[in-house]
Scaffold this motif. Sequence first.
Motif, PDB file in Angstrom:
ATOM      1  N   SER A 106     -15.804 -28.948 -80.631  1.00  0.00           N
ATOM      2  CA  SER A 106     -17.086 -28.790 -81.327  1.00  0.00           C
ATOM      3  C   SER A 106     -18.197 -28.354 -80.387  1.00  0.00           C
ATOM      4  O   SER A 106     -19.089 -27.604 -80.781  1.00  0.00           O
ATOM      5  CB  SER A 106     -17.466 -30.076 -82.044  1.00  0.00           C
ATOM      6  N   TRP A 107     -18.142 -28.772 -79.115  1.00  0.00           N
ATOM      7  CA  TRP A 107     -19.193 -28.359 -78.183  1.00  0.00           C
ATOM      8  C   TRP A 107     -19.161 -26.849 -77.974  1.00  0.00           C
ATOM      9  O   TRP A 107     -20.204 -26.218 -77.837  1.00  0.00           O
ATOM     10  CB  TRP A 107     -19.078 -29.101 -76.840  1.00  0.00           C
ATOM     11  N   LYS A 108     -17.957 -26.273 -77.945  1.00  0.00           N
ATOM     12  CA  LYS A 108     -17.831 -24.826 -77.708  1.00  0.00           C
ATOM     13  C   LYS A 108     -18.363 -24.034 -78.901  1.00  0.00           C
ATOM     14  O   LYS A 108     -19.052 -23.025 -78.721  1.00  0.00           O
ATOM     15  CB  LYS A 108     -16.381 -24.453 -77.425  1.00  0.00           C
ATOM     16  N   THR A 109     -18.074 -24.495 -80.097  1.00  0.00           N
ATOM     17  CA  THR A 109     -18.590 -23.841 -81.298  1.00  0.00           C
ATOM     18  C   THR A 109     -20.119 -23.887 -81.305  1.00  0.00           C
ATOM     19  O   THR A 109     -20.781 -22.879 -81.562  1.00  0.00           O
ATOM     20  CB  THR A 109     -18.036 -24.521 -82.563  1.00  0.00           C
ATOM     21  N   ALA A 110     -20.678 -25.059 -80.995  1.00  0.00           N
ATOM     22  CA  ALA A 110     -22.140 -25.212 -80.962  1.00  0.00           C
ATOM     23  C   ALA A 110     -22.745 -24.339 -79.865  1.00  0.00           C
ATOM     24  O   ALA A 110     -23.780 -23.690 -80.069  1.00  0.00           O
ATOM     25  CB  ALA A 110     -22.508 -26.678 -80.747  1.00  0.00           C
ATOM     26  N   TYR A 111     -22.111 -24.291 -78.707  1.00  0.00           N
ATOM     27  CA  TYR A 111     -22.585 -23.469 -77.594  1.00  0.00           C
ATOM     28  C   TYR A 111     -22.575 -21.986 -77.961  1.00  0.00           C
ATOM     29  O   TYR A 111     -23.538 -21.264 -77.707  1.00  0.00           O
ATOM     30  CB  TYR A 111     -21.705 -23.738 -76.366  1.00  0.00           C
ATOM     31  N   GLU A 112     -21.498 -21.521 -78.568  1.00  0.00           N
ATOM     32  CA  GLU A 112     -21.391 -20.101 -78.924  1.00  0.00           C
ATOM     33  C   GLU A 112     -22.459 -19.687 -79.934  1.00  0.00           C
ATOM     34  O   GLU A 112     -22.934 -18.555 -79.895  1.00  0.00           O
ATOM     35  CB  GLU A 112     -19.988 -19.795 -79.436  1.00  0.00           C
ATOM     36  N   LYS A 113     -22.861 -20.582 -80.814  1.00  0.00           N
ATOM     37  CA  LYS A 113     -23.932 -20.265 -81.760  1.00  0.00           C
ATOM     38  C   LYS A 113     -25.227 -19.944 -81.025  1.00  0.00           C
ATOM     39  O   LYS A 113     -25.998 -19.086 -81.457  1.00  0.00           O
ATOM     40  CB  LYS A 113     -24.172 -21.437 -82.715  1.00  0.00           C
ATOM     41  N   THR A 114     -25.477 -20.601 -79.900  1.00  0.00           N
ATOM     42  CA  THR A 114     -26.718 -20.334 -79.153  1.00  0.00           C
ATOM     43  C   THR A 114     -26.703 -18.948 -78.521  1.00  0.00           C
ATOM     44  O   THR A 114     -27.750 -18.334 -78.364  1.00  0.00           O
ATOM     45  CB  THR A 114     -26.957 -21.376 -78.035  1.00  0.00           C
ATOM     46  N   MET A 115     -25.521 -18.464 -78.183  1.00  0.00           N
ATOM     47  CA  MET A 115     -25.425 -17.167 -77.516  1.00  0.00           C
ATOM     48  C   MET A 115     -25.751 -16.015 -78.458  1.00  0.00           C
ATOM     49  O   MET A 115     -26.165 -14.949 -78.009  1.00  0.00           O
ATOM     50  CB  MET A 115     -24.023 -16.966 -76.927  1.00  0.00           C
ATOM     51  N   TRP A 116     -25.594 -16.227 -79.749  1.00  0.00           N
ATOM     52  CA  TRP A 116     -25.806 -15.151 -80.718  1.00  0.00           C
ATOM     53  C   TRP A 116     -27.117 -15.262 -81.474  1.00  0.00           C
ATOM     54  O   TRP A 116     -27.476 -14.345 -82.212  1.00  0.00           O
ATOM     55  CB  TRP A 116     -24.646 -15.106 -81.711  1.00  0.00           C
ATOM     56  N   GLU A 117     -27.852 -16.359 -81.297  1.00  0.00           N
ATOM     57  CA  GLU A 117     -29.085 -16.555 -82.056  1.00  0.00           C
ATOM     58  C   GLU A 117     -30.221 -15.741 -81.439  1.00  0.00           C
ATOM     59  O   GLU A 117     -30.512 -15.846 -80.266  1.00  0.00           O
ATOM     60  CB  GLU A 117     -29.476 -18.039 -82.082  1.00  0.00           C
ATOM     61  N   SER A 118     -30.869 -14.914 -82.262  1.00  0.00           N
ATOM     62  CA  SER A 118     -31.983 -14.096 -81.767  1.00  0.00           C
ATOM     63  C   SER A 118     -33.343 -14.677 -82.147  1.00  0.00           C
ATOM     64  O   SER A 118     -34.355 -14.282 -81.582  1.00  0.00           O
ATOM     65  CB  SER A 118     -31.860 -12.666 -82.310  1.00  0.00           C
ATOM     66  N   ASP A 119     -33.379 -15.605 -83.080  1.00  0.00           N
ATOM     67  CA  ASP A 119     -34.618 -16.220 -83.519  1.00  0.00           C
ATOM     68  C   ASP A 119     -34.958 -17.394 -82.596  1.00  0.00           C
ATOM     69  O   ASP A 119     -34.265 -18.416 -82.599  1.00  0.00           O
ATOM     70  CB  ASP A 119     -34.461 -16.707 -84.965  1.00  0.00           C
ATOM     71  N   ALA A 120     -36.026 -17.252 -81.804  1.00  0.00           N
ATOM     72  CA  ALA A 120     -36.403 -18.288 -80.843  1.00  0.00           C
ATOM     73  C   ALA A 120     -36.705 -19.611 -81.538  1.00  0.00           C
ATOM     74  O   ALA A 120     -36.478 -20.680 -80.967  1.00  0.00           O
ATOM     75  CB  ALA A 120     -37.608 -17.832 -80.024  1.00  0.00           C
ATOM     76  N   GLY A 121     -37.199 -19.558 -82.756  1.00  0.00           N
ATOM     77  CA  GLY A 121     -37.485 -20.775 -83.497  1.00  0.00           C
ATOM     78  C   GLY A 121     -36.238 -21.578 -83.820  1.00  0.00           C
ATOM     79  O   GLY A 121     -36.259 -22.804 -83.840  1.00  0.00           O
ATOM     80  N   LYS A 122     -35.144 -20.889 -84.054  1.00  0.00           N
ATOM     81  CA  LYS A 122     -33.873 -21.556 -84.356  1.00  0.00           C
ATOM     82  C   LYS A 122     -33.100 -21.888 -83.083  1.00  0.00           C
ATOM     83  O   LYS A 122     -32.296 -22.819 -83.060  1.00  0.00           O
ATOM     84  CB  LYS A 122     -33.000 -20.663 -85.240  1.00  0.00           C
ATOM     85  N   LEU A 123     -33.344 -21.110 -82.039  1.00  0.00           N
ATOM     86  CA  LEU A 123     -32.563 -21.233 -80.815  1.00  0.00           C
ATOM     87  C   LEU A 123     -32.681 -22.613 -80.176  1.00  0.00           C
ATOM     88  O   LEU A 123     -31.681 -23.199 -79.776  1.00  0.00           O
ATOM     89  CB  LEU A 123     -32.973 -20.146 -79.819  1.00  0.00           C
ATOM     90  N   LEU A 124     -33.878 -23.150 -80.080  1.00  0.00           N
ATOM     91  CA  LEU A 124     -34.044 -24.441 -79.421  1.00  0.00           C
ATOM     92  C   LEU A 124     -33.274 -25.536 -80.152  1.00  0.00           C
ATOM     93  O   LEU A 124     -32.624 -26.375 -79.525  1.00  0.00           O
ATOM     94  CB  LEU A 124     -35.525 -24.811 -79.299  1.00  0.00           C
TER      95      LEU A 124
END
Length: 103
Positions: free
Chosen positions: A31-49
Motif C-alpha cells: 500500500s505504501w508503494k501505491t500511495a507513493y506512486e500517486k504523488t509522482m503523477w499528481e500535478s495539482d499542488a493542492g492535492k499533492l500535499l
Amino acid sequence: FPAYDSRCDVSENQPSLQPSTVPPNSTEIPSWKTAYEKTMWESDAGKLLALIHAAEGELFERWQELGDSPAHTRERAAMRIAAEDLLATKIHRLGWGTHVNEW
C-alpha cells in the motif's frame, strides 16, 4: 486549510485498518508503494500535499510492521528511497524551505 483525512470516517474494527503483511517474495504491491506512486503523477499542488501525507503514513505503518527483519531488506531500501523522493517533492514542487529567512 487542513487536508481531509478519509481514515477518520472508518471504524477501527473494519479490516481495512488492520495491518497488511506482505511476504518478502510476494507479487502484491504494498500500500505504501501505491500511495507513493500517486504523488509522482499528481500535478495539482493542492492535492499533492494530502497525497504526500498519505504516502508518508503508509510508509510509517509499514516500517512499524517490518521491524528489523532481514527478510525485508530490499523493501526497506525501496521505502527509504520513496521517503527521500517525498521530501524532495515537498522541497522542489511545493517550495518547502524556500522561505526560511523571510520573516
